[in-house]
Write an enzyme that holds these catalytic residues in place. Sequence first.
Site, short mmCIF file in Angstrom:
data_model
loop_
_atom_site.label_atom_id
_atom_site.label_comp_id
_atom_site.label_asym_id
_atom_site.label_seq_id
_atom_site.Cartn_x
_atom_site.Cartn_y
_atom_site.Cartn_z
N ALA A 159 -0.55 5.01 19.35
CA ALA A 159 -1.63 5.69 19.04
C ALA A 159 -2.34 5.39 17.70
O ALA A 159 -2.81 6.10 16.93
CB ALA A 159 -1.79 7.04 19.16
N LYS A 190 4.89 8.25 19.37
CA LYS A 190 5.98 8.86 19.23
C LYS A 190 5.66 10.29 18.44
O LYS A 190 6.34 11.17 18.43
CB LYS A 190 7.04 8.08 18.22
CG LYS A 190 6.44 7.54 16.92
CD LYS A 190 7.58 7.00 15.79
CE LYS A 190 7.94 5.58 16.52
NZ LYS A 190 8.63 4.89 15.27
N GLU A 200 -3.11 -1.77 -3.75
CA GLU A 200 -3.44 -0.53 -3.40
C GLU A 200 -2.68 0.73 -3.67
O GLU A 200 -3.14 1.70 -4.38
CB GLU A 200 -3.77 -0.22 -2.02
CG GLU A 200 -5.17 -1.31 -1.76
CD GLU A 200 -5.92 -0.76 -0.57
OE1 GLU A 200 -5.16 -0.56 0.55
OE2 GLU A 200 -7.17 -0.82 -0.18
P1 FAD Z 1 -0.41 1.25 13.41
O1 FAD Z 1 -1.38 1.65 12.85
O2 FAD Z 1 0.95 0.76 12.88
O3 FAD Z 1 -0.10 2.19 14.64
C1 FAD Z 1 0.80 1.99 15.56
C2 FAD Z 1 1.22 3.47 16.24
O4 FAD Z 1 2.15 3.35 17.30
C3 FAD Z 1 1.50 4.51 15.41
O5 FAD Z 1 1.04 5.85 15.67
C4 FAD Z 1 2.97 4.77 15.54
O6 FAD Z 1 3.48 5.99 15.26
C5 FAD Z 1 3.15 4.41 17.02
N1 FAD Z 1 4.38 3.88 17.41
C6 FAD Z 1 5.23 2.90 16.77
N2 FAD Z 1 6.45 2.50 17.26
C7 FAD Z 1 6.54 3.38 18.39
C8 FAD Z 1 7.36 3.65 19.33
N3 FAD Z 1 8.28 2.84 19.52
N4 FAD Z 1 7.10 4.54 20.42
C9 FAD Z 1 5.89 5.12 20.29
N5 FAD Z 1 5.14 5.02 19.39
C10 FAD Z 1 5.27 4.24 18.41
N6 FAD Z 1 -6.15 -2.94 7.39
C11 FAD Z 1 -7.50 -3.06 6.98
O7 FAD Z 1 -8.07 -3.48 7.76
N7 FAD Z 1 -8.23 -2.42 6.03
C12 FAD Z 1 -7.34 -1.84 4.95
O8 FAD Z 1 -7.73 -1.22 4.23
C13 FAD Z 1 -6.13 -1.65 5.20
N8 FAD Z 1 -5.35 -0.80 4.40
C14 FAD Z 1 -3.80 -0.83 4.42
C15 FAD Z 1 -3.25 -0.03 3.51
C16 FAD Z 1 -1.84 0.27 3.73
C17 FAD Z 1 -1.03 1.02 2.85
C18 FAD Z 1 -1.15 -0.60 4.78
C19 FAD Z 1 0.42 -0.39 5.08
C20 FAD Z 1 -1.74 -1.23 5.84
C21 FAD Z 1 -3.29 -1.37 5.64
N9 FAD Z 1 -3.94 -2.27 6.38
C22 FAD Z 1 -5.41 -2.46 6.21
C23 FAD Z 1 -3.43 -2.75 7.64
C24 FAD Z 1 -3.65 -1.76 8.99
O9 FAD Z 1 -3.19 -0.61 8.61
C25 FAD Z 1 -2.63 -2.41 10.09
O10 FAD Z 1 -3.19 -3.64 10.45
C26 FAD Z 1 -2.98 -1.51 11.41
O11 FAD Z 1 -2.63 -0.23 11.07
C27 FAD Z 1 -2.68 -1.97 12.71
O12 FAD Z 1 -2.95 -0.90 13.55
P2 FAD Z 1 -2.06 -0.95 14.91
O13 FAD Z 1 -2.79 0.04 15.67
O14 FAD Z 1 -1.50 -2.24 15.28
O15 FAD Z 1 -0.64 -0.22 14.47
P1 NAD Z 2 0.89 -9.32 2.74
O1 NAD Z 2 1.97 -10.27 3.47
O2 NAD Z 2 -0.27 -9.41 2.72
O3 NAD Z 2 1.66 -9.46 0.99
C1 NAD Z 2 2.93 -9.42 0.67
C2 NAD Z 2 2.95 -9.88 -0.71
O4 NAD Z 2 4.39 -10.01 -1.04
C3 NAD Z 2 2.46 -11.49 -0.93
O5 NAD Z 2 1.55 -11.59 -1.91
C4 NAD Z 2 4.02 -12.15 -1.01
O6 NAD Z 2 3.75 -13.25 -1.80
C5 NAD Z 2 4.70 -11.09 -1.71
N1 NAD Z 2 6.36 -11.28 -1.41
C6 NAD Z 2 6.88 -11.83 -0.27
N2 NAD Z 2 8.34 -11.93 -0.60
C7 NAD Z 2 8.40 -11.47 -1.77
C8 NAD Z 2 9.49 -11.40 -2.60
N3 NAD Z 2 10.61 -11.52 -2.10
N4 NAD Z 2 9.26 -10.82 -3.83
C9 NAD Z 2 8.26 -10.63 -4.37
N5 NAD Z 2 7.03 -10.69 -3.65
C10 NAD Z 2 7.09 -11.19 -2.46
O7 NAD Z 2 1.33 -7.71 2.99
P2 NAD Z 2 0.73 -6.57 2.97
O8 NAD Z 2 0.21 -6.23 1.42
O9 NAD Z 2 1.77 -5.21 3.15
O10 NAD Z 2 -0.31 -6.57 4.00
C11 NAD Z 2 -0.22 -6.52 5.37
C12 NAD Z 2 -1.48 -6.52 6.16
O11 NAD Z 2 -2.21 -5.36 5.89
C13 NAD Z 2 -2.34 -7.68 5.63
O12 NAD Z 2 -2.94 -8.35 6.79
C14 NAD Z 2 -3.47 -7.07 4.72
O13 NAD Z 2 -4.47 -8.07 4.80
C15 NAD Z 2 -3.45 -5.93 5.49
N6 NAD Z 2 -4.20 -4.74 4.43
C16 NAD Z 2 -5.19 -4.78 4.09
C17 NAD Z 2 -5.83 -3.99 3.01
C18 NAD Z 2 -7.06 -3.88 2.62
O14 NAD Z 2 -8.12 -4.67 3.41
N7 NAD Z 2 -7.63 -3.39 1.57
C19 NAD Z 2 -4.64 -3.22 2.36
C20 NAD Z 2 -3.35 -3.24 2.86
C21 NAD Z 2 -2.86 -4.16 3.65
#
Ligand code: FAD
Ligand code: NAD
Length: 404
Positions: free
Chosen positions: A11, A38, A170
Amino acid sequence: LKKPNVVILGAGYGGLMTTVRLQKLVGMNEANITLVNKNDYHYETTWLHEASAGTLHHDRVRYPISDVIDRNKVNFVKDTVVKILPDEKKVLMENGEIAYDYLVIALGFESETFGIKGLKEYAFSISNVNAARQIREHIEYQFATYNTEEEKREERLTIVVGGAGFTGIEFLGELVNRLPQLCREYDIDPHKVRVICVEAAPTALPGFDPELVEYAVGQLERKGVEFKIGTAIKECTPDGIIVAKGDDVEEIKAGTVVWAAGVRGSRVVDESGFEAMRGRIKVDPFLRVPGREDIFVVGDCSLVINEETNRPYPPTAQIAMQEGELCAKNLAVLIRQQGELQPFRPDIKGTVCSLGHDDAIGVVFGKKLWGAKASFMKKMIDNRALYLIGGASLVMKKGKFKFF
Ligand code: FAD
Ligand code: NAD
């Protein structure tokens, strides 16, 4: 005619979007819809860096799943998925099993440590509510402990962030805003605190607009972040990390190491025997597992190739939600046996990366943004995600309205 069992696993953005759209599209008598997750709450993964730094309470980033699902149409099961048995059309969970006619895999992402020694044991990752809470509390514990020890260990006040991708940047943006408050609270001299970001690529935010990257790095450096660019984390130990830049190897002692340098799809995907790349299944145009017409994959467990670049789209919430929307439509076609399946066509509106609550960088509809404008845009994007899943009432409950 037997009502088909539709089972949605996860979810997050993808799974919840599929569920809320499907519950609107089909009637009670048309399908049995089950959502398995979960936890009994959904969290905004895209806000987890705020909860991890402690700039937003973790309760602000989550809400009960029951707030957005229609209990008359959707059966919610709180359980952890262990394995999918595609030949038997069954899902095994920790506390039971469930049979499906149509399955949606939306289990999201996990941290990927690429086998780097010590990361699993000693580093934290921003991956869910529990992990975020643990990071916040660990940093507070280090600050609280520092002044209690006779022999002061300044490395307790060093925080290393591995990776200057969007997550790393971030998190740093939130962290540097939180530190002055933490220093006051725990009687710490701010000059003793170090925040180090280690990035293996030749630049922070590789692939993003260089002018905006320069702005972001400059803003974070101004607030005290030390960047080690072109430097890779090679090992994590109980005392800190080992890094290498070319042949130069260095040990950095740190009380907190946050690994934000890689994600992969759910391990359940690999353990269920699907052909996948790090837990991501290359789906067919309709978001199904090739050769398995009854299984859809949305969100970070799916892999879609961008035909313009011939590379996979990065896993994002933006794509997960669009996939969820289409998946619901395609499920409705199959349930009704009416109409045609539609292919997935992502509509990428842009990317905005926050630098704390009051600053950001981004490219939206091809236009570059930074500072207050970009930060405003980021909050609108956050609110839009709430709106798309839970409507105006969810925005009122959970939305971000403090703009400056
Ligand atoms: P998730 O959001 O990971 O959700 C998965 C769900 O499945 C969760 O509720 C989890 O509890 C549940 N789950 C997992 N395993 C199990 C299991 N075995 N059994 C039951 N339930 C389970 N993307 C953007 O587009 N813009 C952003 O600004 C952005 N910012 C981000 C900031 C951070 C800090 C991070 C970490 C990521 C960011 N991303 C962003 C990436 C984005 O969050 C992910 O691509 C997105 O959450 C994926 O959605 P999802 O539904 O696949 O999975
Ligand atoms: P990422 O894979 O995008 O970035 C990981 C970074 O770690 C890369 O720059 C890589 O060069 C570096 N790296 C890899 N191995 C390393 C090592 N051994 N030592 C030092 N540096 C190393 O991962 P992310 O930032 O967690 O993002 C994951 C996904 O979530 C991406 O698709 C991203 O676009 C998305 N996301 C989007 C936003 C947003 O749109 N604001 C915010 C967070 C995440």
